[in-house]
Motif scaffolding. Structure first.
Motif, PDB file in Angstrom:
ATOM      1  N   UNK A 120      -7.442   1.533 -14.504  1.00 17.87           N
ATOM      2  CA  UNK A 120      -8.364   0.860 -13.594  1.00 17.87           C
ATOM      3  C   UNK A 120      -7.667  -0.139 -12.676  1.00 17.87           C
ATOM      4  N   UNK A 121      -6.631  -0.804 -13.172  1.00 14.61           N
ATOM      5  CA  UNK A 121      -5.921  -1.771 -12.344  1.00 14.61           C
ATOM      6  C   UNK A 121      -5.188  -1.077 -11.205  1.00 14.61           C
ATOM      7  N   UNK A 122      -4.538   0.042 -11.497  1.00  9.90           N
ATOM      8  CA  UNK A 122      -3.862   0.827 -10.463  1.00  9.90           C
ATOM      9  C   UNK A 122      -4.864   1.269  -9.400  1.00  9.90           C
ATOM     10  N   UNK A 123      -5.995   1.777  -9.827  1.00  9.11           N
ATOM     11  CA  UNK A 123      -6.998   2.271  -8.885  1.00  9.11           C
ATOM     12  C   UNK A 123      -7.540   1.144  -8.010  1.00  9.11           C
ATOM     13  N   UNK A 124      -7.722  -0.034  -8.583  1.00 10.66           N
ATOM     14  CA  UNK A 124      -8.232  -1.171  -7.809  1.00 10.66           C
ATOM     15  C   UNK A 124      -7.251  -1.579  -6.725  1.00 10.66           C
ATOM     16  N   UNK A 125      -5.983  -1.725  -7.080  1.00 12.85           N
ATOM     17  CA  UNK A 125      -4.977  -2.094  -6.086  1.00 12.85           C
ATOM     18  C   UNK A 125      -4.831  -1.006  -5.028  1.00 12.85           C
ATOM     19  N   UNK A 185      -4.989 -14.217  -1.938  1.00  8.11           N
ATOM     20  CA  UNK A 185      -5.378 -13.802  -0.589  1.00  8.11           C
ATOM     21  C   UNK A 185      -4.756 -14.684   0.499  1.00  8.11           C
ATOM     22  N   UNK A 186      -4.760 -15.997   0.291  1.00 13.19           N
ATOM     23  CA  UNK A 186      -4.173 -16.886   1.297  1.00 13.19           C
ATOM     24  C   UNK A 186      -2.658 -16.730   1.351  1.00 13.19           C
ATOM     25  N   UNK A 187      -2.046 -16.514   0.201  1.00 11.42           N
ATOM     26  CA  UNK A 187      -0.591 -16.367   0.156  1.00 11.42           C
ATOM     27  C   UNK A 187      -0.144 -15.136   0.937  1.00 11.42           C
ATOM     28  N   UNK A 188      -0.765 -13.979   0.672  1.00 13.83           N
ATOM     29  CA  UNK A 188      -0.292 -12.741   1.291  1.00 13.83           C
ATOM     30  C   UNK A 188      -0.531 -12.742   2.794  1.00 13.83           C
ATOM     31  N   UNK A 189      -1.516 -13.515   3.252  1.00 15.40           N
ATOM     32  CA  UNK A 189      -1.796 -13.568   4.674  1.00 15.40           C
ATOM     33  C   UNK A 189      -0.724 -14.255   5.491  1.00 15.40           C
ATOM     34  N   UNK A 190       0.265 -14.854   4.830  1.00 15.93           N
ATOM     35  CA  UNK A 190       1.360 -15.520   5.535  1.00 15.93           C
ATOM     36  C   UNK A 190       2.464 -14.548   5.935  1.00 15.93           C
ATOM     37  N   UNK A 191       2.367 -13.306   5.447  1.00 14.84           N
ATOM     38  CA  UNK A 191       3.431 -12.335   5.676  1.00 14.84           C
ATOM     39  C   UNK A 191       2.957 -11.212   6.605  1.00 14.84           C
ATOM     40  N   UNK A 192       3.906 -10.570   7.246  1.00 19.20           N
ATOM     41  CA  UNK A 192       3.570  -9.417   8.078  1.00 19.20           C
ATOM     42  C   UNK A 192       3.343  -8.159   7.229  1.00 19.20           C
ATOM     43  N   UNK A 193       4.023  -8.107   6.088  1.00 25.70           N
ATOM     44  CA  UNK A 193       3.845  -6.978   5.169  1.00 25.70           C
ATOM     45  C   UNK A 193       3.601  -7.478   3.751  1.00 25.70           C
ATOM     46  N   UNK A 194       2.699  -6.797   3.077  1.00 24.30           N
ATOM     47  CA  UNK A 194       2.520  -6.948   1.638  1.00 24.30           C
ATOM     48  C   UNK A 194       2.796  -5.579   1.024  1.00 24.30           C
ATOM     49  N   UNK A 195       3.840  -5.484   0.216  1.00 31.89           N
ATOM     50  CA  UNK A 195       4.173  -4.227  -0.468  1.00 31.89           C
ATOM     51  C   UNK A 195       3.825  -4.392  -1.936  1.00 31.89           C
ATOM     52  N   UNK A 196       2.908  -3.562  -2.423  1.00 25.16           N
ATOM     53  CA  UNK A 196       2.455  -3.637  -3.808  1.00 25.16           C
ATOM     54  C   UNK A 196       3.013  -2.450  -4.589  1.00 25.16           C
ATOM     55  N   UNK A 197       3.874  -2.760  -5.535  1.00 28.23           N
ATOM     56  CA  UNK A 197       4.435  -1.726  -6.413  1.00 28.23           C
ATOM     57  C   UNK A 197       3.502  -1.555  -7.600  1.00 28.23           C
ATOM     58  N   UNK A 198       2.715  -0.476  -7.597  1.00 30.70           N
ATOM     59  CA  UNK A 198       1.718  -0.261  -8.632  1.00 30.70           C
ATOM     60  C   UNK A 198       2.325   0.418  -9.850  1.00 30.70           C
ATOM     61  N   UNK A 199       1.631   0.301 -10.968  1.00 24.53           N
ATOM     62  CA  UNK A 199       2.022   1.055 -12.151  1.00 24.53           C
ATOM     63  C   UNK A 199       1.752   2.541 -11.946  1.00 24.53           C
ATOM     64  N   UNK A 200       2.320   3.369 -12.799  1.00 27.65           N
ATOM     65  CA  UNK A 200       2.091   4.809 -12.710  1.00 27.65           C
ATOM     66  C   UNK A 200       0.775   5.175 -13.393  1.00 27.65           C
ATOM     67  N   UNK A 201       0.178   6.278 -12.952  1.00 23.89           N
ATOM     68  CA  UNK A 201      -1.020   6.782 -13.613  1.00 23.89           C
ATOM     69  C   UNK A 201      -2.308   6.352 -12.946  1.00 23.89           C
ATOM     70  N   UNK A 202      -3.398   6.421 -13.724  1.00 24.77           N
ATOM     71  CA  UNK A 202      -4.724   6.217 -13.139  1.00 24.77           C
ATOM     72  C   UNK A 202      -5.546   5.184 -13.913  1.00 24.77           C
TER      73      UNK A 202
END
Length: 274
Positions: A133-138, A114-131
């Motif tokens: 639980x980890x994909x849904x959480x992100x 959380x502290x790391x990503x707050x240093x950037x203007x954009x956070x781009x998260x490349x999620x896995x395909x499908x559904x």
């Protein structure tokens, strides 16, 4: 305050594999960074990472080290464009236990980054395909969700299933659609319309058409060379298309700056797409 840059988080996802999601995540990140924005590209396909392959790099450590050995997030971040604050947070490959993370492990990961990503203007998260639980959480914690589809019928049906699960089980109603590998703008519009019609009829939600990326041989060649197509062929049709999408996203960010402040970067966020 960790969110002084007012980070906008983007989750890029797809109902099925093979639609070019990771390649679009990478090139969209390059396009946003080219506009002068600091950006962290996070490989969230935690068990089958391949962003490093597209870039031709071999990370010495990755998110598995972050979760298991207590490595600091800043120790595994890799600068992609020196001097432009464009970094990647690599994931691991061949680690099945990371694909279906339980809630405790997810919470641990979110608290660590959380502290790391707050240093950037954009956070781009490349999620896995499908559904899973980890994909849904992100997907749920992101401020903007981008679903990558192609004109193939299987892409449309699987993307509808992803949207349905996020909407009915997680109360998510805002989705931005990118049509990839379209031969013409007409085909791209027809593809979007088919998916949007199904979502309006059965889910009572409207999708947002954020743009399309045309089929372009330069994309295939760039993947073979392990170079982002925006760098390999900056004047290609695909590069122009991804730049158009980046301009739209930057406009959305600027119009919603007031909504981005005074809150943790990693949490469930308000809808910014209206």
């Amino acid at each position: 305050m960790i969110n002084a840059n007012k980070t906008l988080s983007l989750a890029v996802m797809s109902g099925k594999g093979g639609v070019g999601k990771t390649n679009l995540s990478l090139n969209l990140s390059y396009a946003l960074n080219a506009g002068g924005n600091s950006l962290l590209l996070m490989d969230c396909d935690l068990g089958l990472a391949n962003l490093d392959v597209l870039l031709g790099i071999s990370p010495e450590s990755n998110m598995q080290d972050l979760l298991i050995s207590g490595t600091k997030p800043s120790d595994i971040v890799i600068p992609i464009e020196e001097g432009k604050k464009f970094d990647i947070l690599p994931a691991a490959s061949g680690v099945p236990e990371l694909v279906e993370m339980d809630e405790d492990m997810q919470e641990m990961l979110f608290s660590k980054i959380s502290k790391l990503v707050g240093r950037y203007q954009y956070l781009v998260m490349d999620l896995g395909a499908g559904i899973n639980s980890t994909v849904l959480s992100f997907a749920t914690i992101a401020q903007m969700r981008f679903v990558v589809i192609t004109p193939e019928p299987t892409s449309l049906t699987d993307s509808y299933a992803l949207i349905k699960v996020l909407h009915t089980r997680h109360n998510v109603s805002d989705f931005n659609i990118i049509v990839n590998q379209a031969t013409t703008s007409k085909e791209a519009k027809e593809t979007f319309d088919r998916l949007n019609m199904a979502c309006e009829k059965f889910l009572n939600i409207k999708l947002k058409n954020i743009g399309f990326v045309r089929y372009d041989p330069a994309v295939t060649e760039a993947v073979r060379r392990q170079i982002p197509f925006l760098k390999y062929a900056p004047k290609s049709e695909a590069s122009r298309d991804i730049l158009n999408i980046a301009v739209k996203i930057q406009k959305i960010r600027m119009e919603n700056m007031g909504k981005l402040g005074d809150r943790p970067v990693i949490k469930k966020f308000p809808d910014l797409s209206t």
